[in-house]
Design an enzyme around this catalytic site. Sequence first.
Site, PDB file in Angstrom:
ATOM      1  N   ASN A   1       0.875  -1.167   0.000  1.00  0.00           N
ATOM      2  CA  ASN A   1       0.000   0.000   0.000  1.00  0.00           C
ATOM      3  C   ASN A   1       0.918   1.225   0.000  1.00  0.00           C
ATOM      4  OD1 ASN A   1      -1.756   2.065   0.573  1.00  0.00           O
ATOM      5  ND2 ASN A   1      -2.363   1.294   2.600  1.00  0.00           N
ATOM      6  N   TRP A   2       1.065   1.830  -1.155  1.00  0.00           N
ATOM      7  CA  TRP A   2       2.023   2.946  -1.279  1.00  0.00           C
ATOM      8  C   TRP A   2       1.495   4.236  -0.634  1.00  0.00           C
ATOM      9  CZ3 TRP A   2       4.275   2.631  -7.001  1.00  0.00           C
ATOM     10  CH2 TRP A   2       4.889   1.377  -7.170  1.00  0.00           C
ATOM     11  N   LYS A   3       0.220   4.221  -0.257  1.00  0.00           N
ATOM     12  CA  LYS A   3      -0.415   5.411   0.353  1.00  0.00           C
ATOM     13  C   LYS A   3      -0.157   6.645  -0.526  1.00  0.00           C
ATOM     14  CE  LYS A   3      -0.292   3.151   4.779  1.00  0.00           C
ATOM     15  NZ  LYS A   3      -0.244   3.240   6.233  1.00  0.00           N
TER      16      LYS A   3
ATOM     17  N   HIS B   1      -9.644   1.151   4.731  1.00  0.00           N
ATOM     18  CA  HIS B   1      -8.389   1.285   5.472  1.00  0.00           C
ATOM     19  C   HIS B   1      -8.634   2.209   6.673  1.00  0.00           C
ATOM     20  CE1 HIS B   1      -4.308   2.436   6.514  1.00  0.00           C
ATOM     21  NE2 HIS B   1      -3.912   1.347   5.887  1.00  0.00           N
TER      22      HIS B   1
ATOM     23  N   GLU C   1      -7.013   4.562   7.810  1.00  0.00           N
ATOM     24  CA  GLU C   1      -6.763   5.986   7.514  1.00  0.00           C
ATOM     25  C   GLU C   1      -7.962   6.604   6.795  1.00  0.00           C
ATOM     26  OE1 GLU C   1      -2.917   5.492   5.676  1.00  0.00           O
ATOM     27  OE2 GLU C   1      -2.084   4.963   7.631  1.00  0.00           O
TER      28      GLU C   1
ATOM     29  N   GLU D   1      -5.724  -5.107  10.351  1.00  0.00           N
ATOM     30  CA  GLU D   1      -4.684  -4.113  10.598  1.00  0.00           C
ATOM     31  C   GLU D   1      -4.989  -3.385  11.903  1.00  0.00           C
ATOM     32  OE1 GLU D   1      -2.529  -2.916   6.777  1.00  0.00           O
ATOM     33  OE2 GLU D   1      -4.276  -1.624   6.953  1.00  0.00           O
TER      34      GLU D   1
ATOM     35  N   GLY E   1       2.246   1.954  10.881  1.00  0.00           N
ATOM     36  CA  GLY E   1       3.223   3.040  10.779  1.00  0.00           C
ATOM     37  C   GLY E   1       3.880   3.394  12.100  1.00  0.00           C
TER      38      GLY E   1
ATOM     39  N   SER F   1       3.140  -2.428  10.401  1.00  0.00           N
ATOM     40  CA  SER F   1       4.584  -2.490  10.665  1.00  0.00           C
ATOM     41  C   SER F   1       5.229  -3.826  10.293  1.00  0.00           C
ATOM     42  CB  SER F   1       4.879  -2.121  12.122  1.00  0.00           C
ATOM     43  OG  SER F   1       4.462  -0.785  12.370  1.00  0.00           O
TER      44      SER F   1
ATOM     45  N   GLY G   1       2.683  -1.135   4.341  1.00  0.00           N
ATOM     46  CA  GLY G   1       2.763   0.287   4.007  1.00  0.00           C
ATOM     47  C   GLY G   1       4.211   0.688   3.804  1.00  0.00           C
ATOM     48  N   GLY G   2       4.817   1.227   4.855  1.00  0.00           N
ATOM     49  CA  GLY G   2       6.166   1.785   4.776  1.00  0.00           C
ATOM     50  C   GLY G   2       7.180   0.907   4.047  1.00  0.00           C
TER      51      GLY G   2
HETATM   52  P1  PGA Z   1       2.684   0.094   7.718  1.00  0.00           P
HETATM   53  O1  PGA Z   1       1.225   0.315   7.075  1.00  0.00           O
HETATM   54  O2  PGA Z   1       3.247  -1.169   7.106  1.00  0.00           O
HETATM   55  O3  PGA Z   1       3.462   1.307   7.334  1.00  0.00           O
HETATM   56  O4  PGA Z   1       2.484  -0.054   9.188  1.00  0.00           O
HETATM   57  C1  PGA Z   1       0.356  -0.756   6.858  1.00  0.00           C
HETATM   58  C2  PGA Z   1      -0.925  -0.252   6.221  1.00  0.00           C
HETATM   59  O5  PGA Z   1      -1.402   0.813   6.596  1.00  0.00           O
HETATM   60  O6  PGA Z   1      -1.499  -0.905   5.319  1.00  0.00           O
END
Ligand code: PGA
Length: 250
Positions: free
Chosen positions: A8-10, A98, A100, A165, A171, A210, A231-232
């Site tokens: 997930n490149w956000k 998600h 977010e 999640e 994150g 994470s 994500g990251g």
């Molecule tokens: P993260 O994000 O790996 O940076 O914790 C995961 C996500 O939000 O899908």
Amino acid sequence: MRQLIAGNWKMHGLGAEAAALALLIKAGSIRAGAAGLACELLVCPPFTQISNVAALLAGTAVGVGGQDCHATAQGAHTGDIGAPMLRDAGAGWVILGHSERRQNHRETDALVHAKVLAAVAAGLIPIVCVGETEAERVSGQQNDVVGGQLAGSLPDGFAGVVAYEPVWAIGTGKTATEDDVAAMHGFIRQTLRRLLGDVGGTMRILYGGSVRPANAVSLLAVAEVGGALIGGASLKAEDFLAIARGARAA
Ligand code: PGA
């Protein structure tokens, strides 16, 4: 079913960066594919890069997805993107609900449910995210919260992917313990069977929050973990591919 390793490149990736990342993942997946990569790979770039990334990955085994879509196919919704537009741009998948989106855009389970229907109607495979906040876990409400999100977000006949999640792990560098993941994935499996019948017994349940190369092997080995949403670490091809190498076949 093979595990799914989804990036997930956000809100990251201008044209040159997104193209470079896609090309490195493509090269790595081809090399790893020859050596037998056990998992399926997916990248979810921001809307503006979907068609470029899809063109670069065309003909490879790496899928492309969006990070959200509107609940209707088209209309007077300034700034929104309809599921058929994602499909048209080259996406085959879409992340929905998600945390977010749930937090920053006040998305409710009912809205996520409507988005899932729109995604499926457009031929996209939805990845529906659920997860509790830290306060909800501390007060022991995680199963009620996640159970409620599943019941409210998944339409009858849902046949996509679910991602667990925990909000406090996204994150933050904090990961759920293997025991917590095993307990929650077991609970999600049981809930999916109850809600969806047989199909709920086999659907992939991803873990996200994470995930890093250093913890991927142990998290991906937990029962009922069908892959990871990253994500990251998905923004570095090397890390994303290292996580993918940690996936197991079954
Ligand atoms: P993260 O994000 O790996 O940076 O914790 C995961 C996500 O939000 O899908």
